[in-house]
Write an enzyme that holds these catalytic residues in place. Structure first.
Site, PDB file in Angstrom:
ATOM      1  N   HIS A 143       1.753   0.446 -13.253  1.00 36.33           N
ATOM      2  CA  HIS A 143       2.546  -0.771 -13.470  1.00 36.33           C
ATOM      3  C   HIS A 143       4.030  -0.396 -13.437  1.00 36.33           C
ATOM      4  CE1 HIS A 143       3.142  -4.877 -14.781  1.00 36.33           C
ATOM      5  NE2 HIS A 143       4.095  -4.419 -15.570  1.00 36.33           N
ATOM      6  N   ASP A 187      -3.338  -5.483 -17.799  1.00 36.27           N
ATOM      7  CA  ASP A 187      -2.267  -4.576 -18.253  1.00 36.27           C
ATOM      8  C   ASP A 187      -2.340  -4.200 -19.724  1.00 36.27           C
ATOM      9  OD1 ASP A 187      -1.185  -4.644 -15.681  1.00 36.27           O
ATOM     10  OD2 ASP A 187       0.191  -6.273 -16.147  1.00 36.27           O
ATOM     11  N   ASN A 197      -4.659   2.023 -13.538  1.00 30.56           N
ATOM     12  CA  ASN A 197      -3.708   1.132 -12.865  1.00 30.56           C
ATOM     13  C   ASN A 197      -2.299   1.678 -13.056  1.00 30.56           C
ATOM     14  OD1 ASN A 197      -2.702  -1.274 -11.589  1.00 30.56           O
ATOM     15  ND2 ASN A 197      -2.137  -2.044 -13.617  1.00 30.56           N
ATOM     16  N   GLY A 220       0.799  -1.227   0.000  1.00 32.24           N
ATOM     17  CA  GLY A 220       0.000   0.000   0.000  1.00 32.24           C
ATOM     18  C   GLY A 220       0.828   1.271   0.000  1.00 32.24           C
ATOM     19  N   LYS A 265      -5.543  -8.841  -8.280  1.00 36.03           N
ATOM     20  CA  LYS A 265      -6.660  -9.612  -8.848  1.00 36.03           C
ATOM     21  C   LYS A 265      -7.177  -8.909 -10.097  1.00 36.03           C
ATOM     22  CE  LYS A 265      -6.752 -12.486  -5.424  1.00 36.03           C
ATOM     23  NZ  LYS A 265      -6.345 -13.867  -5.603  1.00 36.03           N
ATOM     24  N   ASN A 296       1.666   3.052  -2.613  1.00 37.15           N
ATOM     25  CA  ASN A 296       1.004   4.022  -3.501  1.00 37.15           C
ATOM     26  C   ASN A 296      -0.217   4.632  -2.814  1.00 37.15           C
ATOM     27  OD1 ASN A 296       2.187   4.314  -6.341  1.00 37.15           O
ATOM     28  ND2 ASN A 296       2.341   2.113  -5.954  1.00 37.15           N
ATOM     29  N   GLU A 336       6.761   6.301  -9.173  1.00 34.86           N
ATOM     30  CA  GLU A 336       5.335   5.963  -9.042  1.00 34.86           C
ATOM     31  C   GLU A 336       4.645   6.901  -8.063  1.00 34.86           C
ATOM     32  OE1 GLU A 336       4.621   1.937  -7.850  1.00 34.86           O
ATOM     33  OE2 GLU A 336       5.159   1.136  -9.792  1.00 34.86           O
TER      34      GLU A 336
END
Ligand code: GRF
Length: 201
Positions: free
Chosen positions: A109, A150, A107, A12, A91, A14, A179
């Site tokens: 990555h 992705d 998202n 966690g 997930k 981010n 990020e």
């Protein structure tokens, strides 16, 4: 104000960076919901300790997939979530949810997609694979989420050069650093003058 639903599975970091950006006034948003795929996720414990509306939602706690999806949709709607932010969620987001929140799910990555993405490419696996490939750059990708892992439309990519001495850990540190600065900036594009509003009309 932009209401966020943040999905996590792990540490966690981010989530914390987004939380801190909001606290310090750099991001005009609020975290209305945190969904964790596991009660053991460090990020989930942290979210609870910090008074966030954090809920464990996992398929194995439901008798059917439909019940699970229904519960997810109900939580998102009850918390009036505008934007779903995947932050280390491992997930697959159910396609029923993607359909309703299309262009309102993003998202992050830890590599330059489409390389080193897809099933199994998460956490240190990504950095190990990047180093093994002898690529000159890794990086950070932020993209919309669609029905495939992705694969959604890329919003931004920032390259991170690889240095000879890199280990998966040292590369992970530099990528994480980018990020944590970048995600909040991209989320801010969805606030007041939502740059992407033309996509959801
Ligand atoms: C990040 O590297 C992110 O890019 C990936 O999963 C990791 C999550 O880390 N999707 P954390 O849980 O935010 O610390």
């Amino acid at each position: 104000m932009l209401r966020l639903g943040i999905f996590i599975s792990g540490q966690g970091r981010n989530l914390k960076a987004i939380y801190n950006a909001i606290k310090s006034g750099c991001l005009d948003a609020q975290i209305n919901l945190v969904i964790s795929s596991s009660e053991n996720a460090q990020g989930y414990k942290w979210a609870k300790e910090n008074g966030l509306n954090a809920i464990v939602l996992k398929r194995s706690n439901f008798t059917s997939r439909d019940e699970f999806v229904k519960a997810m949709l109900e939580l998102l709607s009850k918390s009036r979530v505008d934007l779903i932010v995947l932050a280390g969620y491992i997930k697959k987001v159910p396609e029923e949810v993607v359909k309703i929140y299309r262009f309102r799910i993003i998202n992050i990555h830890p590599a330059l997609l489409p390389y080193f993405g897809g099933k199994g490419f998460y956490g240190m696996n990504v950095h190990r694979a990047v180093l093994q490939s002898k690529a000159k750059y890794s990086g950070v990708s932020i993209h919309f989420v669609d029905e495939n892992y992705d694969k959604g439309q890329i919003i931004i990519q920032i390259p991170v050069p690889i240095i000879t001495e890199d280990t998966p850990e040292s590369l992970a540190d530099r990528v994480s650093n980018i990020e944590h600065q970048l995600y909040q900036k991209i989320i801010s594009l969805f606030t007041a003058d939502n740059l992407f509003s033309n996509l959801t009309k």
